[in-house]
Design a protein around this motif. Structure first.
Motif, PDB file in Angstrom:
ATOM      1  N   ASP A 253       3.686   3.940   5.246  1.00 22.48           N
ATOM      2  CA  ASP A 253       4.973   3.928   4.543  1.00 22.48           C
ATOM      3  C   ASP A 253       5.814   2.722   4.957  1.00 22.48           C
ATOM      4  O   ASP A 253       6.484   2.105   4.116  1.00 22.48           O
ATOM      5  N   GLU A 254       5.768   2.375   6.235  1.00 20.28           N
ATOM      6  CA  GLU A 254       6.603   1.274   6.713  1.00 20.28           C
ATOM      7  C   GLU A 254       6.210  -0.046   6.053  1.00 20.28           C
ATOM      8  O   GLU A 254       7.057  -0.746   5.499  1.00 20.28           O
ATOM      9  N   TYR A 255       4.928  -0.408   6.101  1.00 17.31           N
ATOM     10  CA  TYR A 255       4.579  -1.724   5.558  1.00 17.31           C
ATOM     11  C   TYR A 255       4.414  -1.723   4.042  1.00 17.31           C
ATOM     12  O   TYR A 255       4.721  -2.719   3.389  1.00 17.31           O
ATOM     13  N   VAL A 256       3.975  -0.621   3.457  1.00 19.95           N
ATOM     14  CA  VAL A 256       3.828  -0.586   1.999  1.00 19.95           C
ATOM     15  C   VAL A 256       5.193  -0.620   1.311  1.00 19.95           C
ATOM     16  O   VAL A 256       5.399  -1.369   0.352  1.00 19.95           O
ATOM     17  N   ILE A 257       6.129   0.186   1.793  1.00 21.57           N
ATOM     18  CA  ILE A 257       7.452   0.197   1.150  1.00 21.57           C
ATOM     19  C   ILE A 257       8.175  -1.125   1.392  1.00 21.57           C
ATOM     20  O   ILE A 257       8.940  -1.594   0.545  1.00 21.57           O
ATOM     21  N   HIS A 258       7.918  -1.758   2.541  1.00 22.38           N
ATOM     22  CA  HIS A 258       8.454  -3.107   2.786  1.00 22.38           C
ATOM     23  C   HIS A 258       7.961  -4.078   1.713  1.00 22.38           C
ATOM     24  O   HIS A 258       8.758  -4.812   1.100  1.00 22.38           O
ATOM     25  N   LEU A 259       6.657  -4.072   1.442  1.00 24.05           N
ATOM     26  CA  LEU A 259       6.094  -4.957   0.412  1.00 24.05           C
ATOM     27  C   LEU A 259       6.589  -4.555  -0.971  1.00 24.05           C
ATOM     28  O   LEU A 259       6.886  -5.418  -1.811  1.00 24.05           O
ATOM     29  N   TRP A 260       6.679  -3.273  -1.223  1.00 22.52           N
ATOM     30  CA  TRP A 260       7.137  -2.762  -2.519  1.00 22.52           C
ATOM     31  C   TRP A 260       8.567  -3.231  -2.815  1.00 22.52           C
ATOM     32  O   TRP A 260       8.867  -3.681  -3.918  1.00 22.52           O
ATOM     33  N   LYS A 261       9.437  -3.130  -1.817  1.00 27.70           N
ATOM     34  CA  LYS A 261      10.827  -3.568  -2.012  1.00 27.70           C
ATOM     35  C   LYS A 261      10.911  -5.075  -2.226  1.00 27.70           C
ATOM     36  O   LYS A 261      11.639  -5.551  -3.109  1.00 27.70           O
ATOM     37  N   LEU A 262      10.175  -5.839  -1.412  1.00 24.62           N
ATOM     38  CA  LEU A 262      10.204  -7.293  -1.557  1.00 24.62           C
ATOM     39  C   LEU A 262       9.670  -7.721  -2.914  1.00 24.62           C
ATOM     40  O   LEU A 262      10.208  -8.646  -3.543  1.00 24.62           O
ATOM     41  N   ALA A 263       8.614  -7.068  -3.368  1.00 24.70           N
ATOM     42  CA  ALA A 263       8.073  -7.398  -4.690  1.00 24.70           C
ATOM     43  C   ALA A 263       9.138  -7.210  -5.759  1.00 24.70           C
ATOM     44  O   ALA A 263       9.282  -8.048  -6.663  1.00 24.70           O
ATOM     45  N   GLY A 264       9.906  -6.130  -5.655  1.00 26.19           N
ATOM     46  CA  GLY A 264      10.965  -5.888  -6.630  1.00 26.19           C
ATOM     47  C   GLY A 264      12.031  -6.964  -6.621  1.00 26.19           C
ATOM     48  O   GLY A 264      12.600  -7.297  -7.665  1.00 26.19           O
TER      49      GLY A 264
ATOM     50  N   TYR B 221      11.575 -10.018  -6.297  1.00 27.71           N
ATOM     51  CA  TYR B 221      11.066 -11.210  -6.986  1.00 27.71           C
ATOM     52  C   TYR B 221      10.374 -10.844  -8.295  1.00 27.71           C
ATOM     53  O   TYR B 221       9.414 -11.493  -8.711  1.00 27.71           O
ATOM     54  N   ASN B 222      10.906  -9.809  -8.948  1.00 25.17           N
ATOM     55  CA  ASN B 222      10.431  -9.392 -10.270  1.00 25.17           C
ATOM     56  C   ASN B 222       8.951  -9.040 -10.270  1.00 25.17           C
ATOM     57  O   ASN B 222       8.264  -9.188 -11.289  1.00 25.17           O
ATOM     58  N   GLY B 223       8.459  -8.606  -9.109  1.00 22.96           N
ATOM     59  CA  GLY B 223       7.055  -8.281  -8.989  1.00 22.96           C
ATOM     60  C   GLY B 223       6.769  -6.800  -9.101  1.00 22.96           C
ATOM     61  O   GLY B 223       7.673  -5.959  -9.037  1.00 22.96           O
ATOM     62  N   ASP B 224       5.508  -6.479  -9.270  1.00 21.82           N
ATOM     63  CA  ASP B 224       5.049  -5.099  -9.376  1.00 21.82           C
ATOM     64  C   ASP B 224       3.998  -4.852  -8.300  1.00 21.82           C
ATOM     65  O   ASP B 224       2.886  -5.375  -8.377  1.00 21.82           O
ATOM     66  N   TYR B 225       4.364  -4.079  -7.279  1.00 21.50           N
ATOM     67  CA  TYR B 225       3.413  -3.710  -6.235  1.00 21.50           C
ATOM     68  C   TYR B 225       2.449  -2.696  -6.824  1.00 21.50           C
ATOM     69  O   TYR B 225       2.856  -1.633  -7.288  1.00 21.50           O
ATOM     70  N   ASP B 226       1.146  -3.026  -6.803  1.00 20.08           N
ATOM     71  CA  ASP B 226       0.168  -2.232  -7.550  1.00 20.08           C
ATOM     72  C   ASP B 226      -0.709  -1.364  -6.660  1.00 20.08           C
ATOM     73  O   ASP B 226      -1.674  -0.780  -7.135  1.00 20.08           O
ATOM     74  N   GLY B 227      -0.392  -1.280  -5.370  1.00 18.87           N
ATOM     75  CA  GLY B 227      -1.141  -0.337  -4.541  1.00 18.87           C
ATOM     76  C   GLY B 227      -1.923  -1.012  -3.422  1.00 18.87           C
ATOM     77  O   GLY B 227      -1.960  -2.232  -3.288  1.00 18.87           O
ATOM     78  N   TRP B 228      -2.568  -0.153  -2.619  1.00 15.15           N
ATOM     79  CA  TRP B 228      -3.322  -0.619  -1.467  1.00 15.15           C
ATOM     80  C   TRP B 228      -4.608   0.177  -1.332  1.00 15.15           C
ATOM     81  O   TRP B 228      -4.741   1.273  -1.875  1.00 15.15           O
ATOM     82  N   GLU B 229      -5.540  -0.401  -0.612  1.00 19.83           N
ATOM     83  CA  GLU B 229      -6.764   0.318  -0.312  1.00 19.83           C
ATOM     84  C   GLU B 229      -7.365  -0.234   0.975  1.00 19.83           C
ATOM     85  O   GLU B 229      -6.987  -1.320   1.444  1.00 19.83           O
ATOM     86  N   THR B 230      -8.278   0.526   1.554  1.00 19.48           N
ATOM     87  CA  THR B 230      -8.933   0.098   2.786  1.00 19.48           C
ATOM     88  C   THR B 230     -10.274   0.800   2.886  1.00 19.48           C
ATOM     89  O   THR B 230     -10.605   1.666   2.067  1.00 19.48           O
ATOM     90  N   SER B 231     -11.042   0.437   3.889  1.00 23.49           N
ATOM     91  CA  SER B 231     -12.336   1.043   4.102  1.00 23.49           C
ATOM     92  C   SER B 231     -12.186   2.353   4.869  1.00 23.49           C
ATOM     93  O   SER B 231     -11.211   2.563   5.586  1.00 23.49           O
ATOM     94  N   ILE B 232     -13.153   3.241   4.718  1.00 26.28           N
ATOM     95  CA  ILE B 232     -13.205   4.474   5.507  1.00 26.28           C
ATOM     96  C   ILE B 232     -13.890   4.169   6.832  1.00 26.28           C
ATOM     97  O   ILE B 232     -14.996   3.629   6.852  1.00 26.28           O
TER      98      ILE B 232
END
Length: 270
Positions: free
Chosen positions: A243-254, A256-267
Motif C-alpha cells: 500500500d505504501e509504495y503503490v499508493i505513492h506511485l498512484w498519487k504521483l501518476a495522477g 502528471y495526468n497518468g493512469d497507474y495500471d497495477g503491479w505484479e510480481t513472482s511467487i
C-alpha cells in the motif's frame, strides 16, 4: 490474512436478481465519525446501480455483545454476526426482493444495508429475524434514496481505498500460490500517460527512489494514454508495504495526468 478474514466475516450466499450483476463482495478499513471502521460492500452493484425500482434504502443496526476495544467485531462474535446478516439478507430478498448492498462495522455496532422497492412490512421482516437472536438489541430505519447515494457516497470505496483493495487481491493470489510474503523480490508497475512530457516529469520524481525502467514506449493502441512506462524495484509484498509504495506511485501518476495500471510480481515459495 486471518485477522482481516475475521473482520470481513463469512462469504455471502447472495444470489443476484439481475442477470448483468456479478456479485463482488470485498471490504476495506476507513474512519467514520473519527472511529476505526470496516465497510464490506458488493462492488459489482456499481455496474447496474441505481436500480430503478428500488428507491428506498433500509438499514438494520445491531449492537454487538463483545466488540474489540477498537469497536470492530471480535473473533468470538464474528460467526454469529455473519449468521444474523445471512438470515436478514435471505428474508429481505424473499419477502421484499431486496438487494443486499453492504455493511458497516464500527463503534461496537454492525449496520446492514439493503435497497427495496416498497418498505411495507419491512419492519416486521426485520423483527421476525431478530427474534431468533434475543440477546441482541437492534434498531432499523428506511429512507428514500433514488440515486443510491448511500451506496455510492458512503459504502463504495474512494479511488485510493479501491487501489488498496486491488493490492490485497494480488497479495491473496500470491498466498494461494504458496507465497509466504516474507521474501523481497522485484515488483513491476505499469503507468500510462497522455504525453511524453508527463511521463518524463513523473520519472524525474521517482528516478532516485530505486526504481529502474524496464520498458519505455509509445503505442497508439493504448488509447487516450499512449505513453507507457514499465518500472521495477525490489520490495516487500506485505499489505502495508505494498500500500505504501503503490499508493505513492498512484498519487504521483495522477499529478502528471497518468493512469497507474497495477503491479505484479513472482511467487516466492522458498
Amino acid at each position: 490474512m486471518g485477522l482481516l478474514g475475521n473482520i470481513f466475516g463469512k462469504k455471502h450466499k447472495t444470489r443476484t436478481q439481475h442477470p448483468s450483476h456479478k456479485v463482488d463482495w470485498d471490504f476495506y478499513f476507513t474512519n467514520v465519525d473519527r472511529k476505526l471502521s470496516s465497510i464490506a460492500v458488493d462492488l459489482g452493484l456499481a455496474n447496474i446501480a441505481p436500480i430503478k425500482d428500488q428507491k428506498n434504502v433500509c438499514w438494520v443496526s445491531i449492537k454487538m455483545l463483545a466488540p474489540r476495544e477498537d469497536g470492530l467485531s471480535s473473533n468470538s462474535e464474528s460467526e454469529i454476526l455473519g449468521d444474523i446478516e445471512d438470515q436478514l439478507a435471505e428474508s429481505m430478498k424473499v419477502k421484499h426482493s431486496a438487494t443486499h448492498v453492504g455493511r458497516l462495522t464500527s463503534d461496537g455496532n454492525r449496520d446492514i444495508y439493503f435497497y427495496v422497492s416498497d418498505i411495507t412490512l419491512v419492519d416486521k421482516t426485520i423483527s421476525d429475524v431478530m427474534l431468533l437472536y434475543p440477546k441482541y438489541s437492534f434498531d432499523y430505519g428506511t429512507k428514500e434514496d433514488e440515486k443510491w447515494s448511500g451506496y455510492f457516497d458512503f459504502l463504495y470505496p474512494l479511488p485510493q481505498q479501491m487501489q488498496s483493495i486491488q493490492n490485497r487481491r494480488v497479495i491473496d493470489n500470491l498466498e494461494k500460490g504458496g507465497d509466504k510474503l516474507t521474501k523481497e523480490r522485484p515488483v513491476d508497475h505499469w503507468i500510462y500517460f497522455k504525453t511524453e512530457n508527463d511521463k518524463r516529469q513523473f520519472w524525474n520524481r521517482i528516478e532516485n527512489e530505486g526504481f529502474k525502467i524496464v520498458t519505455d514506449d509509445h503505442d497508439k493502441s493504448f488509447g487516450e494514454n499512449p505513453y507507457r512506462l514499465h518500472i521495477s524495484r525490489v520490495d516487500k509484498v506485505d499489505q502495508n508495504s505494498v500500500d505504501e509504495y503503490v499508493i505513492h506511485l498512484w498519487k504521483l501518476a495522477g499529478e502528471y495526468n497518468g493512469d497507474y495500471d497495477g503491479w505484479e510480481t513472482s511467487i516466492e515459495t522458498d
